[in-house]
Scaffold this motif. Structure first.
Motif, short mmCIF file in Angstrom:
data_model
loop_
_atom_site.label_atom_id
_atom_site.label_comp_id
_atom_site.label_asym_id
_atom_site.label_seq_id
_atom_site.Cartn_x
_atom_site.Cartn_y
_atom_site.Cartn_z
N UNK A 57 71.74 84.94 18.50
CA UNK A 57 70.87 85.09 17.33
C UNK A 57 69.44 85.45 17.76
N UNK A 58 68.97 84.80 18.84
CA UNK A 58 67.64 85.11 19.35
C UNK A 58 67.55 86.55 19.82
N UNK A 59 68.63 87.04 20.44
CA UNK A 59 68.66 88.44 20.90
C UNK A 59 68.59 89.40 19.71
N UNK A 60 69.33 89.11 18.66
CA UNK A 60 69.30 89.95 17.46
C UNK A 60 67.90 89.97 16.85
N UNK A 61 67.27 88.80 16.79
CA UNK A 61 65.91 88.73 16.25
C UNK A 61 64.94 89.54 17.10
N UNK A 62 65.09 89.46 18.42
CA UNK A 62 64.21 90.20 19.32
C UNK A 62 64.42 91.71 19.16
N UNK A 63 65.68 92.14 19.03
CA UNK A 63 65.96 93.57 18.84
C UNK A 63 65.30 94.07 17.55
N UNK A 64 65.44 93.30 16.47
CA UNK A 64 64.82 93.69 15.21
C UNK A 64 63.31 93.74 15.33
N UNK A 65 62.72 92.75 15.99
CA UNK A 65 61.26 92.70 16.15
C UNK A 65 60.75 93.87 16.97
N UNK A 66 61.46 94.22 18.04
CA UNK A 66 61.01 95.32 18.89
C UNK A 66 61.09 96.65 18.17
N UNK A 67 62.16 96.84 17.39
CA UNK A 67 62.25 98.07 16.59
C UNK A 67 61.12 98.13 15.58
N UNK A 68 60.85 96.99 14.93
CA UNK A 68 59.75 96.94 13.98
C UNK A 68 58.39 97.14 14.64
N UNK A 69 58.25 96.64 15.87
CA UNK A 69 56.99 96.81 16.60
C UNK A 69 56.70 98.28 16.87
#
Length: 205
Positions: A57-69
């Motif tokens: 779940x943390x990995x999914x959140x990080x992937x979403x955050x990096x794309x948004x960044x």
């Protein structure tokens, strides 16, 4: 007045939804651009509900955050002037402009000075969008920007997953018991962090 307890219970229900991982990824993506709710609000109960999947779940959140960044950086770089009225209407313009002034000062020092600043900023509960837009507007070098976002956001989501993975039911019980004071403390820290950005920008002007 209880606010965070009922919100936590509702988020637990969302976290149990079969599409919760997709929702978490989408929330992390949008939060890095404009949405005001931090993804940890959803990540925590998801990790509590399924502690063995906490790191996924943390990995999914990080992937979403990096794309948004990356999207936030591009929008800041190419569309900030056109979107200023929208940010003013949302009450976000002053915070973003304070972040711009601070990031500009760090970029003037060196690319790695701004990298260090953005990494430290990732440890503070200041909305990620403040840094993504400010970095794009100022033109922070992409290597330093991506690395700082990866470290800053990754540290937060994986540390949260680790605590819940180790603590298990005890972590959930403690979170449920102290959610109200923790929520108010987090709110106060956010306000203080934004105030620090504003003060730093003013003192450097």
């Amino acid at each position: 007045m209880k606010i965070f307890g009922p919100l936590y219970e509702r988020t637990l229900a969302w976290a149990a939804h079969r599409h919760a991982p997709a929702y978490l990824t989408g929330l992390s993506f949008v939060e890095a651009i404009i949405f005001p709710v931090m993804p940890e609000v959803m990540l925590a109960p998801m990790c509590v509900a399924q502690p063995k999947r906490a790191f996924w779940f943390a990995t999914l959140s990080l992937i979403g955050s990096m794309a948004g960044a990356l999207v936030g950086y591009a929008l800041g770089h190419y569309a900030f002037e056109a979107l200023k009225p929208m940010f003013a209407a949302l009450g976000m313009l002053d915070n973003i402009e304070a972040g711009i002034a601070t990031v500009q000062a760090k970029v003037a020092e060196s690319p790695w000075a701004v990298f260090t600043f953005l990494v430290i900023g990732g440890f503070m509960p200041i909305p990620m969008k403040v840094f993504t837009w400010a970095s794009g507007i100022v033109g922070v070098p992409m290597l330093q920007y991506v690395l700082s976002m990866l470290i800053g956001r990754g540290k937060r989501v994986f540390l949260l997953a680790l605590v819940i993975r180790i603590g298990g039911p005890r972590a959930e019980a403690a979170l449920r018991r102290y959610i109200e004071p923790l929520g108010w403390i987090a709110t106060a820290v956010v306000v203080a962090g934004i105030g620090w950005l504003w003060w730093h920008a003013q003192s450097g002007a």
